[in-house]
Scaffold this motif. Structure first.
Motif, PDB file in Angstrom:
ATOM      1  N   ASP A 135       0.847  -1.189   0.000  1.00  0.00           N
ATOM      2  CA  ASP A 135       0.000   0.000   0.000  1.00  0.00           C
ATOM      3  C   ASP A 135       0.886   1.245   0.000  1.00  0.00           C
ATOM      4  O   ASP A 135       1.903   1.287   0.689  1.00  0.00           O
ATOM      5  CB  ASP A 135      -0.930  -0.024   1.220  1.00  0.00           C
ATOM      6  N   LYS A 137       0.577   2.672  -7.156  1.00  0.00           N
ATOM      7  CA  LYS A 137      -0.134   1.957  -8.231  1.00  0.00           C
ATOM      8  C   LYS A 137      -1.110   2.887  -8.943  1.00  0.00           C
ATOM      9  O   LYS A 137      -1.159   2.922 -10.167  1.00  0.00           O
ATOM     10  CB  LYS A 137      -0.946   0.777  -7.656  1.00  0.00           C
ATOM     11  N   ARG A 171     -15.551  -6.591  -0.320  1.00  0.00           N
ATOM     12  CA  ARG A 171     -14.429  -5.711   0.029  1.00  0.00           C
ATOM     13  C   ARG A 171     -14.670  -5.043   1.384  1.00  0.00           C
ATOM     14  O   ARG A 171     -13.801  -5.018   2.252  1.00  0.00           O
ATOM     15  CB  ARG A 171     -14.274  -4.640  -1.068  1.00  0.00           C
ATOM     16  N   TYR A 205     -11.712 -13.175  -0.611  1.00  0.00           N
ATOM     17  CA  TYR A 205     -11.010 -12.558  -1.749  1.00  0.00           C
ATOM     18  C   TYR A 205     -11.277 -13.354  -3.025  1.00  0.00           C
ATOM     19  O   TYR A 205     -11.481 -12.790  -4.102  1.00  0.00           O
ATOM     20  CB  TYR A 205      -9.500 -12.487  -1.500  1.00  0.00           C
ATOM     21  N   ARG A 229     -13.137 -12.385  -6.520  1.00  0.00           N
ATOM     22  CA  ARG A 229     -12.390 -12.558  -7.782  1.00  0.00           C
ATOM     23  C   ARG A 229     -13.180 -13.371  -8.808  1.00  0.00           C
ATOM     24  O   ARG A 229     -13.209 -13.036  -9.996  1.00  0.00           O
ATOM     25  CB  ARG A 229     -11.061 -13.245  -7.442  1.00  0.00           C
ATOM     26  N   ARG A 268      -4.486  -4.822  -8.354  1.00  0.00           N
ATOM     27  CA  ARG A 268      -4.361  -6.088  -7.596  1.00  0.00           C
ATOM     28  C   ARG A 268      -5.155  -7.216  -8.255  1.00  0.00           C
ATOM     29  O   ARG A 268      -6.227  -7.031  -8.813  1.00  0.00           O
ATOM     30  CB  ARG A 268      -4.836  -5.960  -6.149  1.00  0.00           C
ATOM     31  N   SER A 327      -3.210 -12.322  -3.411  1.00  0.00           N
ATOM     32  CA  SER A 327      -3.606 -13.399  -2.493  1.00  0.00           C
ATOM     33  C   SER A 327      -2.397 -14.252  -2.126  1.00  0.00           C
ATOM     34  O   SER A 327      -2.244 -14.672  -0.974  1.00  0.00           O
ATOM     35  CB  SER A 327      -4.687 -14.287  -3.114  1.00  0.00           C
ATOM     36  N   PHE A 364      -0.338 -11.682   0.289  1.00  0.00           N
ATOM     37  CA  PHE A 364      -0.919 -11.299   1.582  1.00  0.00           C
ATOM     38  C   PHE A 364      -1.409 -12.514   2.381  1.00  0.00           C
ATOM     39  O   PHE A 364      -1.150 -12.615   3.570  1.00  0.00           O
ATOM     40  CB  PHE A 364      -2.080 -10.302   1.394  1.00  0.00           C
ATOM     41  N   GLN A 365      -2.159 -13.417   1.701  1.00  0.00           N
ATOM     42  CA  GLN A 365      -2.695 -14.556   2.457  1.00  0.00           C
ATOM     43  C   GLN A 365      -1.663 -15.685   2.542  1.00  0.00           C
ATOM     44  O   GLN A 365      -1.541 -16.339   3.567  1.00  0.00           O
ATOM     45  CB  GLN A 365      -4.004 -15.054   1.831  1.00  0.00           C
ATOM     46  N   ILE A 395      -5.994  -4.764   6.753  1.00  0.00           N
ATOM     47  CA  ILE A 395      -4.709  -5.282   6.252  1.00  0.00           C
ATOM     48  C   ILE A 395      -3.599  -4.267   6.509  1.00  0.00           C
ATOM     49  O   ILE A 395      -2.514  -4.611   6.978  1.00  0.00           O
ATOM     50  CB  ILE A 395      -4.812  -5.586   4.733  1.00  0.00           C
TER      51      ILE A 395
HETATM   52  P1  TYD Z   1      -6.045  -1.746  -2.150  1.00  0.00           P
HETATM   53  O1  TYD Z   1      -7.290  -1.508  -2.945  1.00  0.00           O
HETATM   54  O2  TYD Z   1      -4.745  -1.666  -2.842  1.00  0.00           O
HETATM   55  O3  TYD Z   1      -6.037  -0.803  -0.871  1.00  0.00           O
HETATM   56  P2  TYD Z   1      -6.265   0.773  -0.796  1.00  0.00           P
HETATM   57  O4  TYD Z   1      -7.478   1.074  -1.597  1.00  0.00           O
HETATM   58  O5  TYD Z   1      -6.442   0.964   0.682  1.00  0.00           O
HETATM   59  O6  TYD Z   1      -4.996   1.368  -1.338  1.00  0.00           O
HETATM   60  O7  TYD Z   1      -6.141  -3.209  -1.521  1.00  0.00           O
HETATM   61  C1  TYD Z   1      -6.954  -3.516  -0.480  1.00  0.00           C
HETATM   62  C2  TYD Z   1      -6.236  -4.398   0.522  1.00  0.00           C
HETATM   63  O8  TYD Z   1      -6.575  -5.772   0.280  1.00  0.00           O
HETATM   64  C3  TYD Z   1      -4.736  -4.291   0.468  1.00  0.00           C
HETATM   65  O9  TYD Z   1      -4.260  -4.003   1.786  1.00  0.00           O
HETATM   66  C4  TYD Z   1      -4.277  -5.666   0.064  1.00  0.00           C
HETATM   67  C5  TYD Z   1      -5.425  -6.571   0.403  1.00  0.00           C
HETATM   68  N1  TYD Z   1      -5.561  -7.769  -0.478  1.00  0.00           N
HETATM   69  C6  TYD Z   1      -5.281  -9.029   0.031  1.00  0.00           C
HETATM   70  O10 TYD Z   1      -4.882  -9.171   1.202  1.00  0.00           O
HETATM   71  N2  TYD Z   1      -5.465 -10.133  -0.772  1.00  0.00           N
HETATM   72  C7  TYD Z   1      -5.920 -10.031  -2.049  1.00  0.00           C
HETATM   73  O11 TYD Z   1      -6.087 -11.051  -2.764  1.00  0.00           O
HETATM   74  C8  TYD Z   1      -6.201  -8.711  -2.562  1.00  0.00           C
HETATM   75  C9  TYD Z   1      -6.712  -8.538  -3.968  1.00  0.00           C
HETATM   76  C10 TYD Z   1      -6.015  -7.600  -1.747  1.00  0.00           C
END
Ligand code: TYD
Length: 210
Positions: free
Chosen positions: A10, A14, A48, A68, A72, A94, A99, A102-103, A158
């Motif tokens: 973050d 992007k 979300r 997630y 998707r 993303r 996934s 992060f996961q 997250i």
């Molecule tokens: P993002 O939209 O980039 O956050 P923001 O709008 O706050 O900049 O992403 C949302 C959050 O979801 C980001 O912290 C990462 C997380 N994420 C996962 O943990 N796993 C996933 O598969 C995806 C797509 C996002």
């Protein structure tokens, strides 16, 4: 048409890079559709909110991954495949690699389980290129906190994880990129926005995507 995905911690920039590319595609009269995960559909946006809000019940790691993936599956079938089929480029903030990072990386779920669920959710749809904006965890935290102070936004579930979590996420992104250098482009997110944009356009030319 092409399917391009933007990944990174973050605060890695992007959104700005996506906006710059959109401008370039517009100049070239290329139709594109910008979308994001989790989200991109009405159901995905509800998911979300469930995953990222800090109030309300927190999903356990496996439930979080499945949420997630549910977002998707809906997104790929209702939006991404139809757009690509009609000749429109898809720029996605993303996708599956998040996934894994992060996961899989962050929450310690086995990477092979994440990859099989990714394949199930997407019906094996792969991006033409995943662009990783690589950033140190310290810089990501600095930028997130700056952004929060500016617009009063609180960190989501997250984002508020410890630095050790984000460190594992970063390493997973880099590992995925190294394992598939054709499918990934790694950019140093510390570079100024204009340099990042030039590097992206050059890479798209070299790979005959643009
Ligand atoms: P993002 O939209 O980039 O956050 P923001 O709008 O706050 O900049 O992403 C949302 C959050 O979801 C980001 O912290 C990462 C997380 N994420 C996962 O943990 N796993 C996933 O598969 C995806 C797509 C996002």
């Amino acid at each position: 048409m092409s399917f391009l995905v933007f990944e990174g911690l973050d605060g890695s920039g992007k959104s700005s890079l996506m906006v710059a590319l959109e401008q370039e595609l517009q100049n070239k009269n290329i139709s594109f559709y910008r979308t994001r995960e989790p989200g991109g559909t009405p159901l995905g946006d509800e998911i979300r909110n469930m995953i990222l809000r800090k109030e309300g019940p927190a999903p356990v790691s496996r439930a979080e991954l499945l949420l997630y993936e549910a977002s998707r599956a809906q997104h790929v079938e209702q939006i991404i495949r139809p757009k690509l089929a009609s000749g429109v480029w898809v720029l996605c903030d993303r996708f599956t690699a998040s996934s894994v990072a992060f996961q899989g990386g962050g929450r310690d779920i086995s990477e092979s389980d994440v990859v099989s669920l990714n394949n199930f959710a997407t019906g094996n749809l792969k991006p033409d290129l995943t662009i990783l904006l690589d950033l140190s965890v310290e810089e990501s935290r600095r930028r997130r906190q700056g952004r929060g102070a500016q617009n009063g936004e609180e960190e989501d579930r997250i984002e508020s994880e410890a630095d050790s979590f984000h460190e594992k996420v970063r390493l997973s992104f880099l590992k995925q990129a190294k394992a598939d250098s054709k499918g990934w482009l790694v950019l140093n997110a510390q570079e100024p926005p204009q340099v990042l944009f030039q590097q992206l356009v050059q890479a798209l030319h070299e790979r005959k995507i643009l």
